[in-house]
Enzyme design. Structure first.
Site, PDB file in Angstrom:
ATOM      1  N   ASN A  26      -0.553  -7.106   8.590  1.00 43.32           N
ATOM      2  CA  ASN A  26      -0.832  -6.068   7.404  1.00 43.32           C
ATOM      3  C   ASN A  26      -1.795  -6.723   6.362  1.00 43.32           C
ATOM      4  OD1 ASN A  26       1.477  -7.401   6.934  1.00 43.32           O
ATOM      5  ND2 ASN A  26       1.973  -5.618   5.227  1.00 43.32           N
TER       6      ASN A  26
ATOM      7  N   ALA B 256      -7.325  -9.296  14.856  1.00 44.87           N
ATOM      8  CA  ALA B 256      -7.188  -8.258  16.019  1.00 44.87           C
ATOM      9  C   ALA B 256      -5.558  -8.128  16.445  1.00 44.87           C
ATOM     10  CB  ALA B 256      -7.849  -8.706  17.441  1.00 44.87           C
TER      11      ALA B 256
ATOM     12  N   ARG C  30       0.657  -1.084  -0.048  1.00 41.27           N
ATOM     13  CA  ARG C  30       0.034  -0.121   0.041  1.00 41.27           C
ATOM     14  C   ARG C  30       0.832   1.238   0.001  1.00 41.27           C
ATOM     15  NH1 ARG C  30      -3.497  -1.530   5.264  1.00 41.27           N
ATOM     16  NH2 ARG C  30      -1.739  -2.524   5.743  1.00 41.27           N
TER      17      ARG C  30
ATOM     18  N   LYS D 249       1.590   2.213   7.316  1.00 42.58           N
ATOM     19  CA  LYS D 249       2.021   1.349   8.391  1.00 42.58           C
ATOM     20  C   LYS D 249       2.888   2.023   9.470  1.00 42.58           C
ATOM     21  CE  LYS D 249       0.785  -2.043   9.480  1.00 42.58           C
ATOM     22  NZ  LYS D 249      -0.441  -2.293  10.488  1.00 42.58           N
TER      23      LYS D 249
ATOM     24  N   ASP E 149      -3.120  -6.861  15.156  1.00 41.30           N
ATOM     25  CA  ASP E 149      -2.597  -5.309  15.461  1.00 41.30           C
ATOM     26  C   ASP E 149      -2.553  -4.900  16.947  1.00 41.30           C
ATOM     27  OD1 ASP E 149      -1.487  -4.518  12.719  1.00 41.30           O
ATOM     28  OD2 ASP E 149      -3.142  -4.241  11.913  1.00 41.30           O
TER      29      ASP E 149
ATOM     30  N   GLU F 117      -5.834   4.786  13.366  1.00 44.91           N
ATOM     31  CA  GLU F 117      -6.742   3.971  14.015  1.00 44.91           C
ATOM     32  C   GLU F 117      -7.575   4.488  15.084  1.00 44.91           C
ATOM     33  OE1 GLU F 117      -3.062   3.072  16.171  1.00 44.91           O
ATOM     34  OE2 GLU F 117      -3.457   3.601  14.076  1.00 44.91           O
TER      35      GLU F 117
ATOM     36  N   TYR G 225      -1.129   4.658  10.471  1.00 45.37           N
ATOM     37  CA  TYR G 225      -1.253   3.706  11.661  1.00 45.37           C
ATOM     38  C   TYR G 225      -0.271   3.445  12.534  1.00 45.37           C
ATOM     39  CZ  TYR G 225      -5.578   2.430   8.883  1.00 45.37           C
ATOM     40  OH  TYR G 225      -6.818   2.373   8.065  1.00 45.37           O
TER      41      TYR G 225
ATOM     42  N   HIS H  35      -1.018   1.654  15.971  1.00 42.11           N
ATOM     43  CA  HIS H  35      -1.306   0.521  16.962  1.00 42.11           C
ATOM     44  C   HIS H  35      -0.206   0.395  18.117  1.00 42.11           C
ATOM     45  CE1 HIS H  35      -4.358  -0.677  14.313  1.00 42.11           C
ATOM     46  NE2 HIS H  35      -3.389  -0.678  13.321  1.00 42.11           N
TER      47      HIS H  35
ATOM     48  N   VAL I 111     -12.130  -8.674  17.381  1.00 45.32           N
ATOM     49  CA  VAL I 111     -12.409  -7.638  18.516  1.00 45.32           C
ATOM     50  C   VAL I 111     -11.668  -6.496  18.693  1.00 45.32           C
ATOM     51  CG1 VAL I 111     -12.304  -7.495  20.996  1.00 45.32           C
ATOM     52  CG2 VAL I 111     -12.934  -9.771  19.961  1.00 45.32           C
TER      53      VAL I 111
END
Length: 370
Positions: free
Chosen positions: A299, A267, A15, A74, A269, A117, A93, A95, A238
């Site tokens: 990813n 989930a 990406r 990322k 990440d 996120e 992102y 995380h 979740v």
């Protein structure tokens, strides 16, 4: 503003943070965009398309990262920590709640870090997470169907079965965006689908939409035990926004699962909702514990980069434009970006990240004004 678009370097991450359309929107407003050579090739976007949109192509990552604002997909990997600095605005992102080394690196560098996120609207929506959750949810079922094949270590079960033979049992943990999209594809493939959640309204929504094509159950330990042990495919969907996901399937449950069953933990990440989850890559996507195949690629949407890049940019571009136009003032006056701010000048400004590592939390506006 000078905006940098470096090439993603995470394993099999194709990406790219900005499309030519986003670049054109920026350059038409007088901003300068530096695109690292080849940054868009994985998403079938040529350097020439970026040049036509008004960007300047630079050869090295160093040049792209030297911008005032860097837009990525990322989180920075260890090799990119060297680019973090106090006068940098990073929009990607992150995380962080499951990544202590990156959290420490951002804190030490003084970088201003806004996480896709955790950008959250007044209605509670997560607009920059939603498109990738949609992609990952739909992919999770496709991936699960592949790894249920015997040649990939699975039970040798066809998702939809055939006349006279039962379909696969698919258990989806979570009825949010990921879970809803995973269930949609699983139902379309003809599987027997059950969705668990603690939110009755979400279950009611799915029940109303699918009219008996899938089952909905309230999540508790007894129900989890019953359904996990019967499942051919378990999809972990979740989300605790910005925080670590809770473990719903524990290590001691695995020996009671069907041999050759598949777990796809979307989930991952956020630490994963399966205790035995550990991040994998597209190069080495699976591992096996107690005869259960685990797919935990961190990813997943990177495998369908063109779809993912354009879906992501549909949502991120307005915020990129706002940050380019207004800088930190955009965070001051926009509550969605206040939620998005995770790190500012050595302070953690998102509560779930501070809680994950037992560190001090400073509200975003207080950090900016001090």
């Amino acid at each position: 503003m000078l905006i940098g678009l470096p090439k993603e370097v995470k394993d099999n991450e194709y990406r790219v943070g900005l499309t030519p359309g986003a670049v054109k929107a920026l350059t038409k407003r007088g901003h300068q965009v530096l695109v690292q050579q080849g940054a868009g090739l994985g998403s079938a976007i040529s350097d020439a398309e970026y040049v036509a949109a008004g960007a300047e192509i630079v050869v090295s990552a160093d040049e792209a990262w030297a911008a005032q604002m860097v837009v990525k997909v990322k989180e920075p990997v260890a090799a990119e920590y060297q680019y973090l600095r106090a006068d940098l605005l990073l929009f990607t992102y992150l995380h962080l709640a499951s990544d202590k080394p990156l959290t420490d690196a951002l804190l030490a560098s003084g970088t201003t870090a806004i996480a896709y996120e955790t950008v959250q609207t007044a209605s509670g929506q997560l607009p920059l997470l939603t498109p990738m959750s949609e992609v990952a949810g739909r992919m999770a079922t496709q991936v699960g169907a592949t790894y249920l094949q015997k040649s990939h270590g699975g039970r040798g079960v066809l998702m939809g079965g055939v006349p006279g033979v039962a379909p696969a049992n698919v258990l989806v943990l979570g009825a949010g965006i990921v879970g809803t999209n995973a269930a949609r594809v699983a139902v379309g493939m003809g599987a027997h689908v059950t969705v668990l959640d603690i939110n009755h309204e979400r279950l009611k929504y799915l029940d109303d939409i699918y009219r008996g094509q899938l089952q909905t159950r309230m999540s508790d330990q007894h129900t989890l035990d019953e359904l996990v042990y019967q499942a051919d495919l378990v999809i972990g969907a979740v989300l605790i926004p910005g925080g670590r996901a809770p473990w719903l399937v524990t290590r001691n449950m695995l020996p009671n699962m069907l041999k050759g069953a598949v777990i796809v933990d979307v989930a991952v990440d956020q630490g994963g909702c399966i205790e035995t989850t550990r991040p994998t890559t597209h190069s080495h996507p699976t591992y096996e514990i107690d005869g259960v195949v685990h797919y935990c690629v961190a990813n997943m949407p990177g495998a369908v980069p063109r779809t993912s890049t354009f879906a992501l940019n549909n949502q991120t571009t307005p915020y990129v434009l706002q940050l380019a136009e207004e800088g930190l003032e955009a965070v001051r006056k926009t509550s969605a970006l206040q939620y998005g701010l995770n790190i500012y000048k050595g302070a953690i400004t998102y509560p779930a990240v501070a809680e994950a590592f037992n560190l001090n939390y400073t509200p975003a506006l207080k950090a900016i004004e001090r």
